[in-house]
Scaffold this motif. Structure first.
Motif, PDB file in Angstrom:
ATOM      1  N   ILE A 163       0.345  -6.921   6.484  1.00  0.00           N
ATOM      2  CA  ILE A 163       1.145  -7.038   7.705  1.00  0.00           C
ATOM      3  C   ILE A 163       1.809  -8.421   7.802  1.00  0.00           C
ATOM      4  N   LEU A 164       1.139  -9.452   7.265  1.00  0.00           N
ATOM      5  CA  LEU A 164       1.729 -10.802   7.320  1.00  0.00           C
ATOM      6  C   LEU A 164       2.801 -11.018   6.259  1.00  0.00           C
ATOM      7  N   THR A 165       2.672 -10.339   5.122  1.00  0.00           N
ATOM      8  CA  THR A 165       3.691 -10.518   4.067  1.00  0.00           C
ATOM      9  C   THR A 165       4.760  -9.440   4.116  1.00  0.00           C
ATOM     10  N   GLY A 166       4.467  -8.305   4.742  1.00  0.00           N
ATOM     11  CA  GLY A 166       5.425  -7.196   4.748  1.00  0.00           C
ATOM     12  C   GLY A 166       5.549  -6.499   3.412  1.00  0.00           C
ATOM     13  N   LYS A 167       4.675  -6.857   2.467  1.00  0.00           N
ATOM     14  CA  LYS A 167       4.744  -6.240   1.131  1.00  0.00           C
ATOM     15  C   LYS A 167       4.306  -4.787   1.184  1.00  0.00           C
ATOM     16  N   SER A 168       4.953  -3.967   0.357  1.00  0.00           N
ATOM     17  CA  SER A 168       4.569  -2.567   0.384  1.00  0.00           C
ATOM     18  C   SER A 168       3.470  -2.274  -0.633  1.00  0.00           C
ATOM     19  N   PHE A 169       2.859  -1.105  -0.506  1.00  0.00           N
ATOM     20  CA  PHE A 169       1.833  -0.670  -1.457  1.00  0.00           C
ATOM     21  C   PHE A 169       2.132   0.758  -1.891  1.00  0.00           C
ATOM     22  N   SER A 170       1.690   1.069  -3.099  1.00  0.00           N
ATOM     23  CA  SER A 170       2.047   2.355  -3.712  1.00  0.00           C
ATOM     24  C   SER A 170       1.094   3.463  -3.265  1.00  0.00           C
ATOM     25  N   GLY A 171       1.483   4.688  -3.566  1.00  0.00           N
ATOM     26  CA  GLY A 171       0.618   5.827  -3.300  1.00  0.00           C
ATOM     27  C   GLY A 171      -0.685   5.743  -4.078  1.00  0.00           C
ATOM     28  N   GLU A 172      -0.582   5.208  -5.307  1.00  0.00           N
ATOM     29  CA  GLU A 172      -1.798   5.028  -6.104  1.00  0.00           C
ATOM     30  C   GLU A 172      -2.768   4.075  -5.405  1.00  0.00           C
ATOM     31  N   GLU A 173      -2.212   2.950  -4.891  1.00  0.00           N
ATOM     32  CA  GLU A 173      -3.056   2.008  -4.145  1.00  0.00           C
ATOM     33  C   GLU A 173      -3.591   2.660  -2.878  1.00  0.00           C
ATOM     34  N   ALA A 174      -2.748   3.437  -2.211  1.00  0.00           N
ATOM     35  CA  ALA A 174      -3.180   4.106  -0.976  1.00  0.00           C
ATOM     36  C   ALA A 174      -4.412   4.962  -1.244  1.00  0.00           C
ATOM     37  N   GLU A 175      -4.418   5.651  -2.383  1.00  0.00           N
ATOM     38  CA  GLU A 175      -5.577   6.474  -2.693  1.00  0.00           C
ATOM     39  C   GLU A 175      -6.795   5.613  -3.016  1.00  0.00           C
ATOM     40  N   ARG A 176      -6.566   4.570  -3.841  1.00  0.00           N
ATOM     41  CA  ARG A 176      -7.672   3.694  -4.224  1.00  0.00           C
ATOM     42  C   ARG A 176      -8.307   3.032  -2.999  1.00  0.00           C
ATOM     43  N   TRP A 177      -7.486   2.700  -2.010  1.00  0.00           N
ATOM     44  CA  TRP A 177      -7.982   1.984  -0.826  1.00  0.00           C
ATOM     45  C   TRP A 177      -8.478   2.920   0.267  1.00  0.00           C
ATOM     46  N   GLY A 178      -8.408   4.216   0.026  1.00  0.00           N
ATOM     47  CA  GLY A 178      -8.925   5.151   1.026  1.00  0.00           C
ATOM     48  C   GLY A 178      -7.948   5.521   2.126  1.00  0.00           C
ATOM     49  N   VAL A 179      -6.681   5.123   2.000  1.00  0.00           N
ATOM     50  CA  VAL A 179      -5.662   5.526   2.978  1.00  0.00           C
ATOM     51  C   VAL A 179      -5.279   6.985   2.741  1.00  0.00           C
ATOM     52  N   ALA A 180      -5.116   7.337   1.471  1.00  0.00           N
ATOM     53  CA  ALA A 180      -4.768   8.701   1.092  1.00  0.00           C
ATOM     54  C   ALA A 180      -6.008   9.400   0.549  1.00  0.00           C
ATOM     55  N   ALA A 181      -6.151  10.667   0.912  1.00  0.00           N
ATOM     56  CA  ALA A 181      -7.285  11.440   0.401  1.00  0.00           C
ATOM     57  C   ALA A 181      -7.061  11.842  -1.050  1.00  0.00           C
ATOM     58  N   ARG A 182      -5.792  12.059  -1.424  1.00  0.00           N
ATOM     59  CA  ARG A 182      -5.472  12.498  -2.786  1.00  0.00           C
ATOM     60  C   ARG A 182      -4.047  12.155  -3.148  1.00  0.00           C
ATOM     61  N   VAL A 183      -3.789  11.950  -4.443  1.00  0.00           N
ATOM     62  CA  VAL A 183      -2.404  11.827  -4.924  1.00  0.00           C
ATOM     63  C   VAL A 183      -2.062  13.017  -5.802  1.00  0.00           C
ATOM     64  N   PHE A 184      -0.815  13.411  -5.751  1.00  0.00           N
ATOM     65  CA  PHE A 184      -0.293  14.519  -6.556  1.00  0.00           C
ATOM     66  C   PHE A 184       0.877  13.990  -7.379  1.00  0.00           C
ATOM     67  N   ALA A 185       1.089  14.606  -8.555  1.00  0.00           N
ATOM     68  CA  ALA A 185       2.039  14.060  -9.534  1.00  0.00           C
ATOM     69  C   ALA A 185       3.453  13.883  -8.982  1.00  0.00           C
ATOM     70  N   ASP A 186       3.935  14.866  -8.239  1.00  0.00           N
ATOM     71  CA  ASP A 186       5.313  14.781  -7.737  1.00  0.00           C
ATOM     72  C   ASP A 186       5.415  15.517  -6.403  1.00  0.00           C
ATOM     73  N   TYR A 187       6.626  15.532  -5.844  1.00  0.00           N
ATOM     74  CA  TYR A 187       6.799  16.083  -4.495  1.00  0.00           C
ATOM     75  C   TYR A 187       6.390  17.557  -4.415  1.00  0.00           C
ATOM     76  N   ASP A 188       6.777  18.343  -5.449  1.00  0.00           N
ATOM     77  CA  ASP A 188       6.443  19.770  -5.424  1.00  0.00           C
ATOM     78  C   ASP A 188       4.932  20.000  -5.422  1.00  0.00           C
ATOM     79  N   ALA A 189       4.240  19.256  -6.300  1.00  0.00           N
ATOM     80  CA  ALA A 189       2.779  19.378  -6.369  1.00  0.00           C
ATOM     81  C   ALA A 189       2.142  18.912  -5.061  1.00  0.00           C
TER      82      ALA A 189
END
Ligand code: HXC
Length: 262
Positions: A163-189
């Motif tokens: 929040i202080l740097t405004g830097k973004s994070f990837s979907g892969e990081e989101a999953e690793r950090w527990g923000v996302a329950a799962r990642v899927f290869a692409d939009y269709d999946a």
């Protein structure tokens, strides 16, 4: 419940499953106030719908939502924002729907887009999804719960840095950090995965599903002792449902339960 919307599309793609697709491609799905109003209307309609048990919220492959609408916010004054309770209607999104909401996030989920995704009960994404709270770069801060929900999701150290740097994070990081329950290869999946999970949820007793969502969400507001007590009260109350009898009897009889949602 077939309404026509300007900024979203609404469908029922599978039995028991509702879908809302944010559709404002010219602005990368920036969340202007009329769009949030439509989203609230659609979620309320799904809540009332006897045919829908779980809802998937998605955007496009390129953008879930690139934030609140910066062009709408640019001229706002303090007194204007304060007296119109600007952004307060976003909170309705978390109360309009008691049925589970699954966010399927591909592409940009920035600022208010990230906050919207964090409001969902289950968050799925693609590895390249682009999450972040870049408000600091615009001379402001998250305003739709980001500082609270992101901090609960990733912990203070990471949330503060993001929040202080405004830097973004990837979907892969989101999953690793527990923000996302799962990642899927692409939009269709991703969309397929979200719809499949919604179908699983829709196959259960609506009474039990609503209770499960309610008690998990309470964990974000209550201390452990109060939370465990709240869970036990709701657990006890489900012995008053027909579906508890139906579910446990079906197990004993080695049959598939036929839920009454009662
Ligand atoms: C209004 C937006 C927008 C936004 C993109 N657009 N994001 N309009 N509000 N949040 C518009 C652009 O102005 C542009 O319109 C069109 O969408 C395409 O965007 P481009 O920038 O040309 O695309 P690209 O080069 O691919 O860059 C994508 C991007 C960038 C990195 C996502 O658009 C971006 O940085 N957007 C802003 C992200 C952001 O700061 N979000 C947080 C907002 S603050 P034209 O007309 O030029 O084609 C916030 C506060 C929340 O959300 C607090 C309360 C909820």
């Amino acid at each position: 419940s077939r309404r026509s919307y300007e900024f979203i599309e609404v469908s029922e793609p599978r039995p028991g499953v509702g879908q809302v697709t944010i559709n404002r491609p010219k602005a990368l799905n920036a969340l202007c106030t009329p769009l949030i109003t439509e989203l609230n209307t659609a979620l309320r309609a799904f809540q009332a719908s006897p045919t829908v048990s779980a809802v998937v919220l998605t955007g496009s492959a390129r953008a879930f939502a690139a934030g609140a609408d910066i062009k709408e916010m640019a001229p706002l004054t303090f007194s204007g924002a304060y007296t119109t309770s600007f952004i307060e209607s976003w909170s309705d999104l978390t109360t309009a729907l008691k049925k589970p909401l699954i966010a399927a996030v591909s592409g940009h989920a920035l600022g208010g887009g990230c906050e919207l995704a964090l409001m969902a009960d289950v968050l799925y994404c693609t590895p390249t999804a682009n999450f972040g709270q870049p408000e600091i770069k615009l001379g402001t801060i998250p305003g739709a719960g980001g500082s609270q929900r992101l901090t609960r999701a990733v912990g203070k150290a990471k949330a503060m840095e993001l929040i202080l740097t405004g830097k973004s994070f990837s979907g892969e990081e989101a999953e690793r950090w527990g923000v996302a329950a799962r990642v899927f290869a692409d939009y269709d999946a991703l969309l397929e995965g979200a719809l499949a999970t919604a179908e699983v949820i829709a196959s259960y007793s609506r009474v039990a599903v609503q209770a499960a969502k309610e008690v998990v969400n309470k964990s974000q507001d209550l201390g452990l002792r109060d939370g465990v007590e709240f869970e036990r009260r709701v657990f006890h109350s489900l012995f008053g449902s027909e579906d508890q009898k139906i579910g446990m009897r079906a197990f004993a009889e080695k049959k598939k339960p036929e839920w009454k949602n009662e």
